[in-house]
Write a protein that holds these residues in place. Sequence first.
Motif, mmCIF file in Angstrom:
data_model
loop_
_atom_site.group_PDB
_atom_site.id
_atom_site.type_symbol
_atom_site.label_atom_id
_atom_site.label_comp_id
_atom_site.label_asym_id
_atom_site.label_seq_id
_atom_site.Cartn_x
_atom_site.Cartn_y
_atom_site.Cartn_z
ATOM 1 N N GLY A 222 -54.095 -43.614 -99.699
ATOM 2 C CA GLY A 222 -54.041 -43.080 -101.054
ATOM 3 C C GLY A 222 -55.014 -41.963 -101.339
ATOM 4 O O GLY A 222 -55.079 -41.469 -102.479
ATOM 5 N N TYR A 223 -55.760 -41.529 -100.320
ATOM 6 C CA TYR A 223 -56.793 -40.515 -100.585
ATOM 7 C C TYR A 223 -56.231 -39.109 -100.434
ATOM 8 O O TYR A 223 -55.375 -38.827 -99.605
ATOM 9 C CB TYR A 223 -57.979 -40.688 -99.631
ATOM 10 C CG TYR A 223 -59.056 -39.659 -99.884
ATOM 11 C CD1 TYR A 223 -59.890 -39.776 -100.982
ATOM 12 C CD2 TYR A 223 -59.186 -38.545 -99.056
ATOM 13 C CE1 TYR A 223 -60.860 -38.818 -101.251
ATOM 14 C CE2 TYR A 223 -60.143 -37.577 -99.307
ATOM 15 C CZ TYR A 223 -60.981 -37.721 -100.410
ATOM 16 O OH TYR A 223 -61.918 -36.762 -100.668
ATOM 17 N N SER A 224 -56.771 -38.208 -101.222
ATOM 18 C CA SER A 224 -56.484 -36.782 -101.157
ATOM 19 C C SER A 224 -57.730 -36.054 -101.652
ATOM 20 O O SER A 224 -58.435 -36.576 -102.526
ATOM 21 C CB SER A 224 -55.271 -36.442 -102.030
ATOM 22 O OG SER A 224 -54.956 -35.076 -101.932
ATOM 23 N N PRO A 225 -58.052 -34.897 -101.073
ATOM 24 C CA PRO A 225 -57.316 -34.067 -100.114
ATOM 25 C C PRO A 225 -57.457 -34.560 -98.673
ATOM 26 O O PRO A 225 -58.475 -35.136 -98.303
ATOM 27 C CB PRO A 225 -57.981 -32.694 -100.275
ATOM 28 C CG PRO A 225 -59.388 -33.014 -100.700
ATOM 29 C CD PRO A 225 -59.284 -34.235 -101.572
ATOM 30 N N LYS A 226 -56.421 -34.324 -97.895
ATOM 31 C CA LYS A 226 -56.428 -34.748 -96.503
ATOM 32 C C LYS A 226 -55.544 -33.828 -95.671
ATOM 33 O O LYS A 226 -54.672 -33.117 -96.198
ATOM 34 C CB LYS A 226 -55.939 -36.182 -96.377
ATOM 35 C CG LYS A 226 -54.504 -36.403 -96.846
ATOM 36 C CD LYS A 226 -54.128 -37.875 -96.793
ATOM 37 C CE LYS A 226 -52.704 -38.088 -97.333
ATOM 38 N NZ LYS A 226 -52.320 -39.522 -97.336
ATOM 39 N N ILE A 227 -55.788 -33.833 -94.371
ATOM 40 C CA ILE A 227 -54.964 -33.139 -93.380
ATOM 41 C C ILE A 227 -54.521 -34.214 -92.404
ATOM 42 O O ILE A 227 -55.352 -34.999 -91.923
ATOM 43 C CB ILE A 227 -55.762 -32.059 -92.626
ATOM 44 C CG1 ILE A 227 -56.415 -31.074 -93.602
ATOM 45 C CG2 ILE A 227 -54.875 -31.331 -91.624
ATOM 46 C CD1 ILE A 227 -57.479 -30.202 -92.947
ATOM 47 N N THR A 228 -53.236 -34.297 -92.108
ATOM 48 C CA THR A 228 -52.757 -35.384 -91.262
ATOM 49 C C THR A 228 -51.987 -34.862 -90.055
ATOM 50 O O THR A 228 -51.376 -33.796 -90.084
ATOM 51 C CB THR A 228 -51.835 -36.327 -92.057
ATOM 52 O OG1 THR A 228 -50.700 -35.597 -92.538
ATOM 53 C CG2 THR A 228 -52.575 -36.944 -93.240
ATOM 54 N N PHE A 229 -52.061 -35.653 -88.983
ATOM 55 C CA PHE A 229 -51.237 -35.389 -87.804
ATOM 56 C C PHE A 229 -50.854 -36.723 -87.183
ATOM 57 O O PHE A 229 -51.468 -37.754 -87.454
ATOM 58 C CB PHE A 229 -51.973 -34.505 -86.778
ATOM 59 C CG PHE A 229 -53.169 -35.154 -86.121
ATOM 60 C CD1 PHE A 229 -53.032 -35.909 -84.960
ATOM 61 C CD2 PHE A 229 -54.454 -34.995 -86.644
ATOM 62 C CE1 PHE A 229 -54.138 -36.499 -84.349
ATOM 63 C CE2 PHE A 229 -55.559 -35.578 -86.042
ATOM 64 C CZ PHE A 229 -55.394 -36.331 -84.888
ATOM 65 N N GLY A 230 -49.793 -36.717 -86.378
ATOM 66 C CA GLY A 230 -49.440 -37.918 -85.644
ATOM 67 C C GLY A 230 -48.046 -38.437 -85.900
ATOM 68 O O GLY A 230 -47.334 -38.807 -84.966
ATOM 69 N N LYS A 231 -47.638 -38.523 -87.143
ATOM 70 C CA LYS A 231 -46.327 -39.073 -87.488
ATOM 71 C C LYS A 231 -45.352 -37.950 -87.868
ATOM 72 O O LYS A 231 -45.769 -36.817 -88.143
ATOM 73 C CB LYS A 231 -46.456 -40.045 -88.665
ATOM 74 C CG LYS A 231 -47.374 -41.237 -88.415
ATOM 75 C CD LYS A 231 -46.748 -42.251 -87.488
ATOM 76 C CE LYS A 231 -47.594 -43.515 -87.406
ATOM 77 N NZ LYS A 231 -47.047 -44.503 -86.456
ATOM 78 N N ASN A 232 -44.072 -38.304 -87.926
ATOM 79 C CA ASN A 232 -43.075 -37.316 -88.337
ATOM 80 C C ASN A 232 -43.302 -36.834 -89.764
ATOM 81 O O ASN A 232 -42.913 -35.728 -90.132
ATOM 82 C CB ASN A 232 -41.665 -37.913 -88.217
ATOM 83 C CG ASN A 232 -41.212 -38.026 -86.776
ATOM 84 O OD1 ASN A 232 -41.537 -37.168 -85.956
ATOM 85 N ND2 ASN A 232 -40.467 -39.065 -86.462
ATOM 86 N N THR A 233 -43.919 -37.689 -90.571
ATOM 87 C CA THR A 233 -44.194 -37.329 -91.960
ATOM 88 C C THR A 233 -45.558 -36.677 -92.146
ATOM 89 O O THR A 233 -45.938 -36.355 -93.269
ATOM 90 C CB THR A 233 -44.109 -38.583 -92.847
ATOM 91 O OG1 THR A 233 -44.991 -39.590 -92.319
ATOM 92 C CG2 THR A 233 -42.692 -39.134 -92.872
#
Length: 424
Positions: A222-233
């Motif tokens: 539930g946290y933002s701001p964030k940068i994500t990698f790993g999943k299709n989403t």
Amino acid sequence: MNAASFYPLFLQSGKVTIDSRKVEKNDIFFAFSGETFNAATLAETAADKGATAVIVEQKEFENPDRNIFYVPSTLDFLQELAVYHRNHLKIPVIALTGSNGKTTTKEIIHAVLSQKYKVQYTSGNLNNHIGVPLTLLSIKPEHELAVVEMGANHQKEIEMLCTLAQPNFGYITNFGKAHLEGFGGFDGVIKGKSELYDYLKNYSETILINENDPIQVEKTAGYSPKITFGKNTSDYKYEEFSKDHFVGLSYNGSQAQSKLTGNYNFTNLCAAASLGFHFGLDFEQIKRAIENYTPTNMRSQILEQGGKTFVLDTYNANPSSMAESLKNFSTFEGSKTIIIGDMLELGDESEKEHQTTLALAESLNFDEIITVGKHFKKVSHLSKSFENTEELSAYLKASPISSENVLLKASRGIALEKIMEFIS
């Protein structure tokens, strides 16, 4: 004297050092006292070399005429000055910690971001209560980004380092079984490393998240701001591939192959690439950085020597990284010998973890298993189990290894790399 009054002198200096042997003209020398040596005795020598200033914590060595200044604690003043300097910086600071892969990830991030920016980053493994301030004080006006590595072996250490570095971005490589003694078990590791998340959340700064790591996902839900990698989403999605023992990543059909071995380095590449994209680099720049980066620090380093392939991974070891190294090495083609040394700072978990590691090694059907160190010696039933590198070196002189591939993996205190000269 305080940081504010000293700061104009700092701005005139070249670098800050705690090593009297490395003092050059215009440097600032912090004379730390140790149990067996008092560097304040070298204050005048540093001044003779042209130091801009020398900081001592013994009043009798003070000499204002030569810019040798007394403070109650050199460590406290070093940290105070670092914070004061940090408060004057207007550039993004990226912090990273984790149980495994910190230094390699830091170096790849630096390599990637340096394709576009002037980046300062932690030198070597200067990642503790002294190293982080030194890194901050090495940031000059020309730098546009900074990457700060943070190491810890007990609770509240990352929290303290965050108050010094005040990061705008943060990444935890993973949560593994490292420094179990100091952290008080695996749950303590998670709590201690997550102090980076706590700081970033408190100041609404950006977290980089590997969404394939359930602990990272849980701790940042539930946290933002964030940068994500790993999943299709995720923000960035990569595919892994390997060639000739080296791991690489593909992104939207384009590939970048590193000189790093082990699929555990794939997420390190992903983290660096994701930060690269976030800071406006294109894939060609990221690819160039990844493919040109060559490990030289005894971390996942592959060497060809005497007709053999060596995997030199002797800078650090814990149960998590040891397991990954063994599994990766088992995929090498040809005959394989492993030389594994003790994993240190495991406390009450040491015997069990060494037993588990040895059982894993035996299950992977290596041609030869050699152990070195008192912890492995205690649990091993193998004939080739040695208490130290001296015993092992003597054995290797008489009994050369015939395998085509050799893995060396151990904690830094074992200094396993010393045996390289005895392997023919």
